[in-house]
Design a protein around this motif. Structure first.
Motif, short mmCIF file in Angstrom:
data_model
loop_
_atom_site.label_atom_id
_atom_site.label_comp_id
_atom_site.label_asym_id
_atom_site.label_seq_id
_atom_site.Cartn_x
_atom_site.Cartn_y
_atom_site.Cartn_z
N MET A 7 6.13 32.03 47.36
CA MET A 7 6.06 30.58 47.55
C MET A 7 4.75 30.02 47.00
N LYS A 8 3.65 30.75 47.24
CA LYS A 8 2.35 30.30 46.76
C LYS A 8 2.23 30.42 45.24
N LEU A 9 2.80 31.50 44.69
CA LEU A 9 2.68 31.76 43.26
C LEU A 9 3.60 30.87 42.43
N LEU A 10 4.81 30.63 42.92
CA LEU A 10 5.80 29.88 42.15
C LEU A 10 6.00 28.45 42.63
N GLY A 11 5.66 28.19 43.90
CA GLY A 11 5.98 26.91 44.50
C GLY A 11 7.35 27.00 45.15
N PRO A 12 7.56 26.30 46.29
CA PRO A 12 8.83 26.39 47.01
C PRO A 12 10.05 26.04 46.17
N SER A 13 9.95 25.00 45.33
CA SER A 13 11.11 24.57 44.55
C SER A 13 11.58 25.62 43.56
N ASN A 14 10.64 26.42 43.04
CA ASN A 14 11.01 27.49 42.11
C ASN A 14 11.41 28.76 42.86
N ALA A 15 10.66 29.12 43.89
CA ALA A 15 10.93 30.36 44.61
C ALA A 15 12.28 30.34 45.30
#
Length: 326
Positions: A244-252
């Motif tokens: 979530m931190k690396l990709l962001g919630p919308s991507n993860a």
């Protein structure tokens, strides 16, 4: 390793592990009942999470800081309630149905946020949500939706659906604890929930509603119990939070579609042969979930482009989607 690649690997691994949770847990039920399986899983997971939290953030992070009752309440809802209902439901359903219902959590979050904020979703978002629900309904009813309505939806699926709703509420609750890391929130609520589950399980057992597993049964279930506790209950959750931190919630959250695909694939390898309607329903649901996540990603980019003073509730919908699995 580049952060996007690392995030992709972590999100994929977490989703696949969580997708395997339900087939593995269903196998444990041959030796240990769902009630004791759930309790043992989270007692082990909570102990590991507390150890990791103390190591990473220090012993001070083990304190409630005046939020004890809030943490206990969220633990009862999101850990005890979710896991007891989902595992008892799994015992009365199938791994693939359970995984598919669990994957509906982003869609359930849309409805919850609609009721909570009184702001209706866009027509496109509402459309893909309804499409996902239709796909799941086709899988569960095997195409006989009318007959299922007349005869009542299976109790197992109903319990899992309630569990998915509770997990969304638990995930939204995480946004109220400002200054707390996801690890601290998960560890302390998991501990509170595990203690509540142990009390409930012991009470039901003493009342004659369940039997304490024999040592031979526990021995036969040791390896899969460790798997769902350590790999699914700790490793997958930490990997998911990191992605979530690396990709962001919308991507993860896009990777959550791998959960039902993994569960169905495992069942097919084991010999299950789904009908054409079930396959069509599963594909429909997964496509709808991917489309929903893509809409969220587009909305997040649009919000980010708006000046902060004009952006209402920035990131609220993203945060509501972070808890997409048990």
């Amino acid at each position: 390793m580049p952060p996007p690649l690392l995030g992709t690997l972590l999100a994929s691994g977490a989703a696949i592990a969580l997708g395997s949770l339900f087939p593995v847990a269903a196998g444990i039920f041959q030796h240990v009942d769902a009630l004791h399986t759930t309790t043992l899983r989270y007692l082990m997971a909570a102990a590991l999470l507390l150890a990791i939290l103390a190591k990473v953030e220090g012993r001070r992070a083990l304190r409630f800081d005046g939020r004890m009752w809030q943490i206990i309440g969220l633990g009862i809802i999101g850990i005890a309630g979710v896991n007891l209902l989902s595992f008892i439901g799994l015992a009365r359903s199938t791994p693939q149905n359970t995984a598919l219902i669990v994957s509906l959590q982003p869609c359930i979050a849309v409805v919850v946020m609609w009721l909570r904020t009184r702001k209706a979703p866009t027509p496109a978002k509402l459309g893909v949500t309804l499409l996902a629900l239709l796909g799941v309904a086709l899988v569960i009813t095997k195409g006989s939706i009318g007959g299922a309505i007349a005869g009542g939806i299976g109790a197992g699926e109903g319990l899992v659906l309630i569990a998915a709703l509770l997990w969304v509420l638990y995930s939204i609750g995480a946004t109220t604890l400002t200054g707390w890391s996801p690890l601290r929130y998960t560890a302390l609520t998991s501990t509170a929930g595990a203690v509540v589950m142990a009390v409930i399980t012991q009470g039901i057992t003493l009342a004659g509603g369940a039997r304490t597993p024999a040592l031979s049964n526990l021995a036969a279930a040791t390896v899969p119990l460790l798997y769902i506790a350590v790999v699914c209950g700790v490793g997958a959750i930490l990997a998911w939070n990191a992605s979530m931190k690396l990709l962001g919630p919308s991507n993860a959250v896009l990777f959550s579609s791998l959960i039902p695909i993994t569960a169905l694939t495992i069942q097919i390898v084991r010999g299950y042969r789904p009908g054409l309607v079930e396959i069509a329903g599963a594909i429909t649901a997964v496509i709808a979930l991917i489309a929903s996540s893509l809409l969220d990603r587009r909305a997040a980019r649009t919000t980010a482009a708006i000046p902060p003073t004009l952006s209402p509730h920035p990131g609220q919908s993203d945060r509501a989607l972070r808890g997409t699995s048990f």
